[in-house]
Motif scaffolding. Structure first.
Motif, PDB file in Angstrom:
ATOM      1  N   ARG A  87      10.206   7.213  -0.338  1.00  0.00           N
ATOM      2  CA  ARG A  87      11.249   7.242  -1.356  1.00  0.00           C
ATOM      3  C   ARG A  87      11.006   6.152  -2.394  1.00  0.00           C
ATOM      4  O   ARG A  87      10.441   5.101  -2.072  1.00  0.00           O
ATOM      5  N   PRO A  88      11.438   6.358  -3.633  1.00  0.00           N
ATOM      6  CA  PRO A  88      11.375   5.270  -4.613  1.00  0.00           C
ATOM      7  C   PRO A  88      12.083   4.033  -4.069  1.00  0.00           C
ATOM      8  O   PRO A  88      13.180   4.131  -3.500  1.00  0.00           O
ATOM      9  N   GLY A  89      11.427   2.884  -4.227  1.00  0.00           N
ATOM     10  CA  GLY A  89      11.961   1.644  -3.683  1.00  0.00           C
ATOM     11  C   GLY A  89      11.342   1.253  -2.357  1.00  0.00           C
ATOM     12  O   GLY A  89      11.468   0.101  -1.922  1.00  0.00           O
ATOM     13  N   ASP A  90      10.677   2.191  -1.683  1.00  0.00           N
ATOM     14  CA  ASP A  90       9.969   1.859  -0.451  1.00  0.00           C
ATOM     15  C   ASP A  90       8.726   1.030  -0.768  1.00  0.00           C
ATOM     16  O   ASP A  90       8.226   1.027  -1.896  1.00  0.00           O
ATOM     17  N   HIS A  91       8.215   0.349   0.243  1.00  0.00           N
ATOM     18  CA  HIS A  91       7.086  -0.560   0.085  1.00  0.00           C
ATOM     19  C   HIS A  91       5.961  -0.172   1.037  1.00  0.00           C
ATOM     20  O   HIS A  91       6.207   0.188   2.198  1.00  0.00           O
ATOM     21  N   VAL A  92       4.727  -0.222   0.539  1.00  0.00           N
ATOM     22  CA  VAL A  92       3.528   0.062   1.331  1.00  0.00           C
ATOM     23  C   VAL A  92       2.685  -1.204   1.396  1.00  0.00           C
ATOM     24  O   VAL A  92       2.479  -1.871   0.372  1.00  0.00           O
ATOM     25  N   LEU A  93       2.203  -1.533   2.575  1.00  0.00           N
ATOM     26  CA  LEU A  93       1.275  -2.653   2.749  1.00  0.00           C
ATOM     27  C   LEU A  93      -0.116  -2.084   2.963  1.00  0.00           C
ATOM     28  O   LEU A  93      -0.326  -1.235   3.845  1.00  0.00           O
ATOM     29  N   LEU A  94      -1.065  -2.541   2.158  1.00  0.00           N
ATOM     30  CA  LEU A  94      -2.397  -1.946   2.103  1.00  0.00           C
ATOM     31  C   LEU A  94      -3.452  -3.042   2.154  1.00  0.00           C
ATOM     32  O   LEU A  94      -3.261  -4.124   1.606  1.00  0.00           O
ATOM     33  N   SER A  95      -4.583  -2.746   2.765  1.00  0.00           N
ATOM     34  CA  SER A  95      -5.669  -3.719   2.860  1.00  0.00           C
ATOM     35  C   SER A  95      -6.282  -3.999   1.492  1.00  0.00           C
ATOM     36  O   SER A  95      -6.368  -3.117   0.631  1.00  0.00           O
ATOM     37  N   THR A  96      -6.707  -5.252   1.295  1.00  0.00           N
ATOM     38  CA  THR A  96      -7.420  -5.599   0.062  1.00  0.00           C
ATOM     39  C   THR A  96      -8.758  -4.889  -0.009  1.00  0.00           C
ATOM     40  O   THR A  96      -9.274  -4.622  -1.101  1.00  0.00           O
ATOM     41  N   ASP A  97      -9.358  -4.594   1.128  1.00  0.00           N
ATOM     42  CA  ASP A  97     -10.636  -3.886   1.163  1.00  0.00           C
ATOM     43  C   ASP A  97     -10.391  -2.491   1.723  1.00  0.00           C
ATOM     44  O   ASP A  97     -10.442  -2.266   2.924  1.00  0.00           O
ATOM     45  N   ALA A  98     -10.087  -1.580   0.833  1.00  0.00           N
ATOM     46  CA  ALA A  98      -9.804  -0.199   1.220  1.00  0.00           C
ATOM     47  C   ALA A  98     -10.512   0.722   0.249  1.00  0.00           C
ATOM     48  O   ALA A  98     -10.911   0.311  -0.845  1.00  0.00           O
ATOM     49  N   TYR A  99     -10.664   1.961   0.645  1.00  0.00           N
ATOM     50  CA  TYR A  99     -11.239   2.957  -0.257  1.00  0.00           C
ATOM     51  C   TYR A  99     -10.523   2.881  -1.597  1.00  0.00           C
ATOM     52  O   TYR A  99      -9.290   2.942  -1.658  1.00  0.00           O
ATOM     53  N   TYR A 100     -11.287   2.761  -2.674  1.00  0.00           N
ATOM     54  CA  TYR A 100     -10.688   2.445  -3.966  1.00  0.00           C
ATOM     55  C   TYR A 100      -9.710   3.510  -4.454  1.00  0.00           C
ATOM     56  O   TYR A 100      -8.816   3.235  -5.263  1.00  0.00           O
TER      57      TYR A 100
END
Length: 372
Positions: A87-100
């Protein structure tokens, strides 16, 4: 069941009407109703589902040990549909080294829509914990990572995600279920670009999501997939199913060759660094042995010098094909920063290598003449 047996039998269901050992490809886009306007089978239209796609989805779920498998038209389509379920407003945590392509989707498509995200070094558990927000809904892991082959502690990261009420998603494309079982490490969703090792022949585009539970999130993603049409064709599904049959034997052969290639390159005077989980001095060796059944068949090398030296080197290669993608039967090499473009954070002297099924000695001889 051992993996090779499972891979064969999950995709090997003889057709009941004719007894055909290899099931047919159901190319039909629509399915008949009888005189009372009742469906004569379980299918209405190929966008919601199709017999050939359903067979692939059952196989994918079986390989990963999940409850629900979903096949998509590409890995990016799978990723996008999962993010659309938020949903808008949700947050995703993602690796700095990930598939671009993953942060590109978040930045260019979902951030304007209202989804927020943070990139963090997933190998630093303290940084992961401090970066999880109250509104974090997804912690997205990719291990080994692309292109630096960093290793994420999936058991620890999934614990941190669950403590915050988020789900842990693992991009398992590079390891495949042959080498890594994210559900055994408490992940909730597994993502694959089936274009890569699962299909294995560089001739079909596909993606997949496998859910540990058939829950509300899985149902929402399935609904969004049907509404958006992010689906593969029946023929693509058949090709991917055929590739699954030989996944185990292909990857083990490629992995053995990758180990020999990495061992050769790590001591070469023209090579600055080799990124490969199978090296004995790898800083995460204990974690690799704990959560993986092998190092995989991908490696990245940094040659001494800069972009010019790296490109000059690959220009001399005879057996390696200079092309993007990975996981096929042919060995590929690419200057990753060039592919990722001007926003790339990949070192300019880094080359990503996908080892194929050529003989190890031939590949090493080719590398040696190019490095000489």
């Amino acid at each position: 069941m051992h993996f090779d047996t499972l891979a064969l039998h999950a995709t090997h269901q003889p057709e009941s009407t004719t007894g055909a050992v290899i099931p047919p490809i159901y190319l039909s886009t629509t399915f008949e109703r009888n005189e009372a306007n009742e469906l004569t089978g379980d299918f209405t239209y190929t966008r919601p589902n199709n017999p050939t796609r359903e067979a692939l989805e059952h196989a994918l779920a079986a390989l990963e040990g999940g409850a629900v498998g979903m096949a998509f038209g590409s890995g990016q389509a799978a990723t996008m549909t999962l993010f659309q379920a938020l949903r808008p407003g949700d947050h995703v945590l993602l690796s700095t080294d990930a598939y671009y392509g993953t942060p590109a989707l978040l930045e260019q498509v979902f951030h304007p829509w209202g989804l927020t995200y943070t990139r963090v070094d997933m190998t630093d558990l303290n940084a992961v914990e401090s970066s999880i927000h109250e509104n974090t809904r997804v912690v997205w892991c990719e291990t080994p990572s692309n292109p630096m082959l960093a290793i994420t502690d999936l058991l620890s990261v999934s614990r941190l995600a669950h403590e915050a009420g988020a789900i842990c998603v693992c991009d398992n494309t590079w390891a495949t279920p042959v080498l890594q079982r994210p559900f055994d490490l408490n992940c909730d969703v597994v993502m694959h670009s089936t274009t890569k090792y699962i299909s294995g022949h560089s001739d079909v585009l596909g993606g997949a999501l496998i859910f540990k539970r058939n829950d509300a999130l899985a149902e929402r993603v399935r609904t969004l997939q049907g509404l958006s049409g992010a689906v593969p064709s029946p023929f693509d599904c058949w090709l991917i199913s055929r590739g699954i049959k030989t996944l185990g034997v292909r990857l083990r052969s490629q992995m053995a060759t990758a180990q020999l290639v990495a061992d050769y390159l790590v001591d070469h005077p023209a090579v600055e660094h080799v990124h490969f989980p199978g090296l004995p001095n790898h800083p995460d060796r204990a974690l690799i042995q704990q959560q993986m059944n092998g190092p995989g068949a991908m490696l990245s090398i940094q040659v001494k010098g800069g972009a010019a030296e790296a490109i000059q080197f690959i220009g001399k290669l005879k057996l390696f094909t200079r092309a993007t993608s990975l996981g096929g039967v042919e060995s590929l090499i690419e200057h990753r920063a060039s592919v990722e473009g001007p926003t790339s954070t990949t070192p300019v002297n880094l080359l990503r290598v996908s080892i194929g099924l050529e003989h190890a000695e031939d590949l090493i001889t080719d590398l040696a003449q190019a490095l000489a």
